[in-house]
Enzyme design. Structure first.
Site, PDB file in Angstrom:
ATOM      1  N   ASN A 212       0.843  -1.195   0.000  1.00 46.98           N
ATOM      2  CA  ASN A 212       0.000   0.000   0.000  1.00 46.98           C
ATOM      3  C   ASN A 212       0.878   1.245   0.000  1.00 46.98           C
ATOM      4  O   ASN A 212       2.100   1.150   0.003  1.00 46.98           O
ATOM      5  CB  ASN A 212      -0.974  -0.027   1.188  1.00 46.98           C
ATOM      6  N   ASP A 281      -4.137  -6.261   5.199  1.00 44.19           N
ATOM      7  CA  ASP A 281      -5.105  -7.126   5.867  1.00 44.19           C
ATOM      8  C   ASP A 281      -5.061  -8.549   5.320  1.00 44.19           C
ATOM      9  O   ASP A 281      -5.465  -9.490   5.988  1.00 44.19           O
ATOM     10  CB  ASP A 281      -6.517  -6.540   5.714  1.00 44.19           C
ATOM     11  N   LYS A 291      10.200 -16.561  -9.799  1.00 48.00           N
ATOM     12  CA  LYS A 291       9.401 -15.486 -10.418  1.00 48.00           C
ATOM     13  C   LYS A 291       8.364 -16.104 -11.354  1.00 48.00           C
ATOM     14  O   LYS A 291       8.710 -16.970 -12.175  1.00 48.00           O
ATOM     15  CB  LYS A 291      10.329 -14.543 -11.190  1.00 48.00           C
ATOM     16  N   PRO A 307      -2.842 -11.644  10.535  1.00 45.97           N
ATOM     17  CA  PRO A 307      -3.261 -11.388  11.921  1.00 45.97           C
ATOM     18  C   PRO A 307      -3.399  -9.887  12.153  1.00 45.97           C
ATOM     19  O   PRO A 307      -2.668  -9.098  11.546  1.00 45.97           O
ATOM     20  CB  PRO A 307      -2.106 -11.949  12.753  1.00 45.97           C
ATOM     21  N   ASP A 308      -4.328  -9.513  13.012  1.00 44.38           N
ATOM     22  CA  ASP A 308      -4.446  -8.103  13.401  1.00 44.38           C
ATOM     23  C   ASP A 308      -3.485  -7.892  14.568  1.00 44.38           C
ATOM     24  O   ASP A 308      -3.733  -8.340  15.695  1.00 44.38           O
ATOM     25  CB  ASP A 308      -5.894  -7.777  13.799  1.00 44.38           C
TER      26      ASP A 308
HETATM   27  O1  C5P Z   1      -9.083  -2.440  11.644  1.00 45.42           O
HETATM   28  P1  C5P Z   1      -8.047  -1.630  10.981  1.00 45.42           P
HETATM   29  O2  C5P Z   1      -7.097  -2.424  10.163  1.00 45.42           O
HETATM   30  O3  C5P Z   1      -8.556  -0.458  10.194  1.00 45.42           O
HETATM   31  O4  C5P Z   1      -7.248  -1.009  12.220  1.00 45.42           O
HETATM   32  C1  C5P Z   1      -6.233  -0.109  12.046  1.00 45.42           C
HETATM   33  C2  C5P Z   1      -5.328  -0.125  13.240  1.00 45.42           C
HETATM   34  O5  C5P Z   1      -4.953  -1.465  13.561  1.00 45.42           O
HETATM   35  C3  C5P Z   1      -4.024   0.596  12.956  1.00 45.42           C
HETATM   36  O6  C5P Z   1      -3.574   1.133  14.177  1.00 45.42           O
HETATM   37  C4  C5P Z   1      -3.111  -0.511  12.465  1.00 45.42           C
HETATM   38  O7  C5P Z   1      -1.739  -0.222  12.694  1.00 45.42           O
HETATM   39  C5  C5P Z   1      -3.584  -1.700  13.279  1.00 45.42           C
HETATM   40  N1  C5P Z   1      -3.514  -2.969  12.539  1.00 45.42           N
HETATM   41  C6  C5P Z   1      -2.648  -3.947  12.936  1.00 45.42           C
HETATM   42  N2  C5P Z   1      -2.605  -5.147  12.273  1.00 45.42           N
HETATM   43  C7  C5P Z   1      -3.407  -5.376  11.214  1.00 45.42           C
HETATM   44  C8  C5P Z   1      -4.297  -4.371  10.804  1.00 45.42           C
HETATM   45  C9  C5P Z   1      -4.325  -3.193  11.475  1.00 45.42           C
HETATM   46  O8  C5P Z   1      -1.892  -3.749  13.893  1.00 45.42           O
HETATM   47  N3  C5P Z   1      -3.346  -6.527  10.593  1.00 45.42           N
END
Ligand code: C5P
Length: 400
Positions: A212, A281, A291, A307-308
Site C-alpha cells: 500500500n 489485511d 518469479k 493477523p491483526d
Molecule cells: O481495523 P483496521 O485495520 O482499520 O485497524 C487499524 C489499526 O490497527 C491501525 O492502528 C493498524 O496499525 C492496526 N492494525 C494492525 N494489524 C493489522 C491491521 C491493522 O496492527 N493486521
C-alpha cells in the site's frame, strides 16, 4: 519513587541583531531565576546592540559568537547544541528566520540551531513590513511545519517609529514557552514506547508483492519525537525510504507476519504502543518460490487474512496505553470509535483518506483524535507537528 533530577536544565539562548536584543538580557535573567542554566550564543550583529560581556556577567557562562573562537576544547557548535535542552532565539531577525528555513549555517548561532536535537523556540522581532512580507511568512510557515515553535511578535510602536506587529513578545511569554518545552523535554524518560509504521509487503513471488501507499512518515515522526522526550523507543517499520530516526531502535521488516513477530517481541517492555502501520489485511496464501512467468500468470491469487497485530497485542494490554490509527473513506471518526471499543484502545487517530493531498504518502494530514471522552478535531498539519500533539495527549492519558 525515582530520585529527583537536580541537574539544571540548559537553555541555549540565541540573540540576533535587532534592537530588541537588550530585552534578551532580561530574558536570560528570568530563565536563570527559574533555575535554568543559560548559555548565550550571539550573531556578530547582535554584538553591536549588546556586548557579549553583558551576557557573560549575567549568565556567568562564556558567551559564544564566532565559529572560530574556542572557549573550550570541544567542537563548539556541536557541544552547544548537545548541551541544549531547549534552544530559544530571541530576538530573531527576518534574516535569521530565512537562514533557519533554508538550513543555512554561516555563523555559530545558525550552525548550533541546525546541529541541535533540542526543540527550537523562535521569538521574531522586526519592522512590521518585514514581518508581513509573504517571504517572511512563508519562512515562518516552513519552520512551523518542521516543528519549530514561534512566540508571536506583539503589536505596538516599533523602534523604527512605525506602529504594527513586529515587537518582540513579552519576556514572560518567551519564558513560559521555554518552560513548557523544558517540561516536555524529559517527560517520557523511563517510558518504553513501541511504534509500528509504514506499510507491509506481502509477496506474490520474489519480485512482486501486494502493498500500500503508506510512507511511514507519521510513525517515524512519532518515534523521533518520543525519543526526543526521553523515551526508550522501538520502531518496527515496513519498507520506507526514510532514514532511521535519531536515538530510536529501528527494526525493519517486510511482511505483516514479520511485523507481528517484531512487535510481539518489543511489547513486553512497552508502556505505550502506537500502531501507525498500514498492515496489509490479506496476504497471498502461497508465495511462489520463483518469479512467475508472464505466460504462467494465475487467473486468481488466493488471499488469506493477516493477523491483526494491534488487536492481538491489546488482548494483553495490562496498564499499557494503546493508540491505533483508522484510515477510512468517509466518516473516519465513526469507524475510529468502533475500533476504539473493539480493540480496547485508549485513543484512535482517525483520518479520511479521500481528502486530496493529505494522509497517505503526504507530509501533511488532518485527523480527529477519538477517545472514550470524545472527539478532538485537529486542523490540517505537518505530520511532525501531529506527532507532538499526539504525544502530548498520550502523556496526559498516562498521567491519568
Ligand atoms: O481495523 P483496521 O485495520 O482499520 O485497524 C487499524 C489499526 O490497527 C491501525 O492502528 C493498524 O496499525 C492496526 N492494525 C494492525 N494489524 C493489522 C491491521 C491493522 O496492527 N493486521
Amino acid at each position: 519513587m525515582a530520585a529527583m533530577d537536580i541537574t539544571p536544565k540548559t537553555v541555549v539562548l540565541g540573540v540576533t541583531g535587532g534592537i530588541g536584543a537588550y530585552k534578551a538580557c532580561e530574558l536570560a535573567r528570568s530563565l536563570m531565576r527559574a533555575g535554568i542554566r543559560v548559555r548565550v550564543v550571539m550573531t556578530e550583529s547582535a554584538t553591536k546592540f549588546v556586548t557579549p560581556v553583558t551576557f557573560r556577567a549575567l549568565t556567568r557562562e562564556p558567551v559564544a559568537v564566532s565559529l572560530w573562537d574556542e572557549p573550550d576544547a570541544k567542537i563548539h557548535h556541536i557541544s552547544l547544541g548537545q548541551e541544549a535542552d531547549v534552544m530559544v532565539i530571541a530576538p530573531c531577525t527576518a534574516n535569521v528566520i530565512a537562514k533557519l528555513a533554508h538550513g543555512r549555517t554561516d555563523d555559530l548561532l545558525t550552525t548550533t540551531a541546525l546541529a541541535t536535537e533540542a526543540p527550537l523556540i523562535v521569538a521574531p522581532a522586526m519592522n512590521v513590513h518585514m514581518w508581513r512580507k509573504e517571504i517572511t511568512q512563508a519562512n515562518v510557515a516552513a519552520l512551523r511545519a518542521r516543528g519549530v515553535m514561534f512566540v508571536e511578535p506583539e503589536s505596538g510602536e516599533l523602534a523604527c517609529g512605525e506602529v504594527g506587529e513586529g515587537r518582540l513578545a513579552a519576556v514572560d511569554s518567551i519564558v513560559a514557552a521555554a518552560l513548557e518545552e523544558l517540561g516536555r523535554a524529559r517527560e517520557l524518560e523511563g517510558v518504553c514506547v513501541l511504534v509500528t509504521a509504514g506499510g507491509t509487503r506481502e509477496p506474490i513471488d520474489p519480485v512482486r508483492y501486494i502493498g500500500n501507499r503508506s510512507s511511514g512518515r507519521t510513525g517515524f515522526a512519532i518515534a523521533e519525537e518520543a525519543a526526543r522526550r526521553g523515551a526508550d523507543v522501538t520502531l518496527v517499520t515496513g519498507p520506507a525510504t526514510l532514514a532511521d530516526p535519531f536515538g530510536v531502535r529501528t527494526v525493519r521488516v517486510e511482511t505483516a507476519l514479520q511485523m507481528r513477530d517484531a512487535a510481539e517481541e518489543a511489547f513486553d517492555d512497552a508502556d505505550v504502543v502506537i500502531a501507525s502501520a498500514a498492515v496489509a489485511d490479506f496476504r497471498p496464501a502461497e508465495a511462489s518460490e520463483g518469479k512467475i512467468k508472464k505466460d504462467d500468470a494465475p487467473d486468481t491469487i488466493e488471499l488469506v487474512p493477516n493477523p491483526d497485530i494491534l488487536a492481538s497485542l491489546a488482548e494483553r494490554k495490562g496498564s499499557r496505553v494503546l493508540v491505533g490509527f483508522a484510515a477510512e473513506s468517509g466518516d473516519a471518526a465513526a469507524g475510529a470509535r468502533a475500533k476504539l471499543m473493539a480493540k480496547h484502545l485508549d485513543l484512535v487517530v482517525a483520518n479520511d483518506i479521500t481528502e486530496p493531498g493529505l494522509g497517505f504518502d503526504s507530509a501533511r494530514n488532518r485527523v480527529t483524535l477519538v477517545t472514550a471522552q470524545g472527539d478532538e478535531e485537529l486542523p490540517e498539519m505537518d505530520k511532525r507537528v501531529l506527532a507532538r500533539v499526539l504525544l502530548d495527549r498520550v502523556t496526559a492519558i498516562m498521567k491519568g
